[in-house]
Design a protein around this motif. Structure first.
Motif, PDB file in Angstrom:
ATOM      1  N   ASP A  11       0.899  -1.158   0.000  1.00 48.25           N
ATOM      2  CA  ASP A  11       0.000   0.000   0.000  1.00 48.25           C
ATOM      3  C   ASP A  11       0.934   1.204   0.000  1.00 48.25           C
ATOM      4  O   ASP A  11       1.597   1.481   1.000  1.00 48.25           O
ATOM      5  CB  ASP A  11      -0.852  -0.065   1.271  1.00 48.25           C
ATOM      6  N   ASP A  86       2.073  -2.623   5.868  1.00 51.72           N
ATOM      7  CA  ASP A  86       1.622  -2.225   4.529  1.00 51.72           C
ATOM      8  C   ASP A  86       2.603  -2.637   3.438  1.00 51.72           C
ATOM      9  O   ASP A  86       2.443  -2.241   2.277  1.00 51.72           O
ATOM     10  CB  ASP A  86       1.284  -0.730   4.462  1.00 51.72           C
ATOM     11  N   ARG A 118     -21.385   8.226  -6.266  1.00 51.61           N
ATOM     12  CA  ARG A 118     -21.504   9.538  -5.623  1.00 51.61           C
ATOM     13  C   ARG A 118     -20.770   9.610  -4.287  1.00 51.61           C
ATOM     14  O   ARG A 118     -20.281  10.662  -3.899  1.00 51.61           O
ATOM     15  CB  ARG A 118     -22.977   9.917  -5.461  1.00 51.61           C
ATOM     16  N   VAL A 119     -20.692   8.465  -3.593  1.00 46.56           N
ATOM     17  CA  VAL A 119     -20.008   8.437  -2.299  1.00 46.56           C
ATOM     18  C   VAL A 119     -18.765   7.560  -2.425  1.00 46.56           C
ATOM     19  O   VAL A 119     -18.845   6.461  -2.968  1.00 46.56           O
ATOM     20  CB  VAL A 119     -20.939   7.859  -1.209  1.00 46.56           C
ATOM     21  N   PRO A 120     -17.621   8.031  -1.928  1.00 40.03           N
ATOM     22  CA  PRO A 120     -16.420   7.194  -2.000  1.00 40.03           C
ATOM     23  C   PRO A 120     -16.605   5.919  -1.178  1.00 40.03           C
ATOM     24  O   PRO A 120     -17.381   5.897  -0.220  1.00 40.03           O
ATOM     25  CB  PRO A 120     -15.319   8.056  -1.373  1.00 40.03           C
ATOM     26  N   VAL A 122     -15.275   3.827   1.542  1.00 40.38           N
ATOM     27  CA  VAL A 122     -14.305   4.044   2.628  1.00 40.38           C
ATOM     28  C   VAL A 122     -13.266   2.921   2.690  1.00 40.38           C
ATOM     29  O   VAL A 122     -12.118   3.173   3.075  1.00 40.38           O
ATOM     30  CB  VAL A 122     -14.946   4.182   4.034  1.00 40.38           C
ATOM     31  N   PHE A 123     -13.648   1.718   2.303  1.00 41.70           N
ATOM     32  CA  PHE A 123     -12.742   0.578   2.467  1.00 41.70           C
ATOM     33  C   PHE A 123     -11.673   0.525   1.369  1.00 41.70           C
ATOM     34  O   PHE A 123     -10.676  -0.167   1.510  1.00 41.70           O
ATOM     35  CB  PHE A 123     -13.532  -0.728   2.524  1.00 41.70           C
ATOM     36  N   ARG A 125     -10.654   3.605  -0.047  1.00 40.75           N
ATOM     37  CA  ARG A 125     -10.374   5.024  -0.258  1.00 40.75           C
ATOM     38  C   ARG A 125      -8.912   5.299  -0.568  1.00 40.75           C
ATOM     39  O   ARG A 125      -8.585   6.295  -1.190  1.00 40.75           O
ATOM     40  CB  ARG A 125     -10.805   5.840   0.965  1.00 40.75           C
ATOM     41  N   ARG A 126      -8.003   4.405  -0.167  1.00 43.17           N
ATOM     42  CA  ARG A 126      -6.580   4.613  -0.433  1.00 43.17           C
ATOM     43  C   ARG A 126      -6.190   4.171  -1.833  1.00 43.17           C
ATOM     44  O   ARG A 126      -5.070   4.464  -2.272  1.00 43.17           O
ATOM     45  CB  ARG A 126      -5.748   3.801   0.565  1.00 43.17           C
ATOM     46  N   TYR A 127      -7.075   3.437  -2.517  1.00 36.28           N
ATOM     47  CA  TYR A 127      -6.699   2.785  -3.781  1.00 36.28           C
ATOM     48  C   TYR A 127      -7.558   3.236  -4.967  1.00 36.28           C
ATOM     49  O   TYR A 127      -7.430   2.665  -6.049  1.00 36.28           O
ATOM     50  CB  TYR A 127      -6.802   1.253  -3.633  1.00 36.28           C
ATOM     51  N   ASN A 182     -21.235  -1.966  -4.992  1.00 34.01           N
ATOM     52  CA  ASN A 182     -22.225  -0.904  -4.843  1.00 34.01           C
ATOM     53  C   ASN A 182     -23.143  -1.154  -3.659  1.00 34.01           C
ATOM     54  O   ASN A 182     -23.481  -2.275  -3.343  1.00 34.01           O
ATOM     55  CB  ASN A 182     -23.065  -0.795  -6.114  1.00 34.01           C
ATOM     56  N   TYR A 183     -23.530  -0.086  -3.034  1.00 34.75           N
ATOM     57  CA  TYR A 183     -24.431  -0.203  -1.903  1.00 34.75           C
ATOM     58  C   TYR A 183     -25.806  -0.630  -2.382  1.00 34.75           C
ATOM     59  O   TYR A 183     -26.222  -0.311  -3.485  1.00 34.75           O
ATOM     60  CB  TYR A 183     -24.498   1.125  -1.154  1.00 34.75           C
TER      61      TYR A 183
ATOM     62  N   ARG B 125      -5.732  -5.360   4.791  1.00 33.35           N
ATOM     63  CA  ARG B 125      -5.160  -5.737   6.091  1.00 33.35           C
ATOM     64  C   ARG B 125      -5.945  -5.180   7.260  1.00 33.35           C
ATOM     65  O   ARG B 125      -5.889  -5.740   8.358  1.00 33.35           O
ATOM     66  CB  ARG B 125      -3.703  -5.273   6.181  1.00 33.35           C
ATOM     67  N   TYR B 127      -9.200  -5.078   7.397  1.00 29.25           N
ATOM     68  CA  TYR B 127     -10.558  -5.641   7.412  1.00 29.25           C
ATOM     69  C   TYR B 127     -10.574  -7.168   7.485  1.00 29.25           C
ATOM     70  O   TYR B 127     -11.633  -7.779   7.373  1.00 29.25           O
ATOM     71  CB  TYR B 127     -11.327  -5.193   6.160  1.00 29.25           C
TER      72      TYR B 127
END
Lengths: 272, 272
Positions: A11, A86, A118-120, A122-123, A125-127, A182-183, B125, B127
């Motif tokens: 990461d 990481d 429309r919403v990022p 969260v799980f 968000r780094r990628y 997707n949610y 990592r 989750y």
């Protein structure tokens, strides 16, 4: 002397890229420190290439010469015990001394991920780069096709590139649309993964291609504009450089003969 | 006065759970601060339930009473602009005043994720609990079946539970094996996702069930031992509490009539 080929996943969020920099905090620094801790050797590892600050890698190869007698199948766990969470070594094998992680590489694949919901997420968000708003994925796919082949990619290279030639080959380039995350109940675009496989890539090349393709997706440029931009051989003709967090080195391929030639009687592959 | 039902996704790594604690740094604290920033109101939000420190949520519902006249479809983006990147409001809708996020909940589903490959997945990592070594997934599935139904789950509840009754109902429980993220060339077990849907869960209940199932998977217990453990009604009969990082609140379901009853003429669902 043995030559070990390893692959590493990281990461890249917290690092200044793979390759050692004057200011430190690179993936290479951590790997060399872990090897020093394990073997007592001060080594220089050779990656398959550089990655920019914030870019991730799924299985980046590197090689290292070592005098250590530690069996190949002990290295992975021993190094992972010395690395931050990481960065993880995923494979270790012995290869001929002639093998070089960068020079022997035949194909590299990168993936760039755009969350168009429309919403990022969260799980992830780094990628993923979050880009809400309608994107025309068909037009992006069409635009991407103009880049396949052997071309001078000056328009899609950083102005700071020091390479003598900007001619490279993109063998394949494609888009995968992932709507699985997707949610419930949402009617959103999903995550757009842009893949490119090539002989090699110039500094910022994938990110500038993606930044330009996003303009195609937004309708600011037409798919066929990609051809004109390529022909201009001018960085100013292309779009902006997309954020590094969306980029992941996906795969690096070698010839099997490069991995097993020489006097090795057995391929010490931990996995098989 | 309006009653707003929202859903929130969060990476719980950095938080002491959903619900406000004396030492602060909870998801609820951040949500209430964001609402204060948006509306100027000091509010108390009501979650669908607590989550432990380090537990994640995919779409956790909560409700809040507000005097604000801000249209429902403006809330999500406005709150997300005031929240840290690891907390995101995913949906906002107006519901009858009689609706209560916890008391109206009919079913809750949790997911617990175990990475059984030899090397942890750096990208997940936060989750997944890493558990290298062979696990008998069939036996884990069989063991899990003994827990379905209406039972006294004292054996699988924290000793600190203050609930008057430990009788709950698990409607469904199943395991999904995900091998999609495996590295090329590996012959590994993959990621084991354990899902449980129930009327409600006691403190640490999912994590103690998982900790015990892991012993079944390792061959330390037989699948049918789960029945005996349940009947013992004694926390000492079960296995250890699995790490919180692997747990995610997956889904909370309500009756549609609870969401739309009363004098509302229109369901203000931003998504549809």
């Amino acid at each position: 002397m043995r030559n070990l080929l390893m692959t590493v996943s990281y990461d890249g969020t917290e690092y200044f890229g793979f390759q050692t920099q004057p200011d430190g905090n690179t993936v290479q620094d951590h790997l060399e420190a872990a090897i020093l801790g394990l073997t007592g050797e001060v080594v220089k590892i050779h990656g398959s290439g550089r990655t920019d600050a914030g870019v991730h890698a799924r299985e980046q190869p590197f090689h290292v010469h070592t005098e250590s007698k530690i069996p190949v199948d002990r290295w992975r766990m021993a190094l992972n015990g010395r690395l931050p969470a990481d960065i993880r070594v995923t494979d270790v094998q012995e290869v001929p001394l002639s093998f070089h992680a960068r020079r022997s590489a035949k194909r590299k694949t990168y993936r760039f991920s755009i969350n168009a919901n429309r919403v990022p997420d969260v799980f992830n968000r780094r990628y993923q780069v979050h880009h809400p708003g309608q994107l025309n994925v068909e037009n992006m796919q069409e635009g991407l096709k103009y880049l396949i082949g052997t071309h001078d990619y000056t328009s899609f290279a950083s102005r700071h590139s020091t390479k003598a030639s900007h001619v490279r080959t993109i063998y394949e380039a494609w888009i995968e649309l992932d709507r699985s995350g997707n949610y419930s109940g949402s009617h959103e675009q999903g995550v757009i993964h842009i893949f490119m496989t090539g002989s090699g890539f110039l500094q910022h090349m994938v990110r500038i291609i993606v930044g330009t393709l996003l303009q195609v997706g937004e309708g600011k440029r037409k798919p066929e504009d990609m051809k004109k931009i390529l022909e201009a051989q001018d960085r100013a003709a292309a779009g902006p450089t997309a954020e590094s967090k969306g980029l992941m080195l996906w795969e690096v391929l070698y010839e099997q003969t490069d991995l097993t030639a020489g006097d090795l009687t057995e391929l010490n592959n931990y996995e098989t």
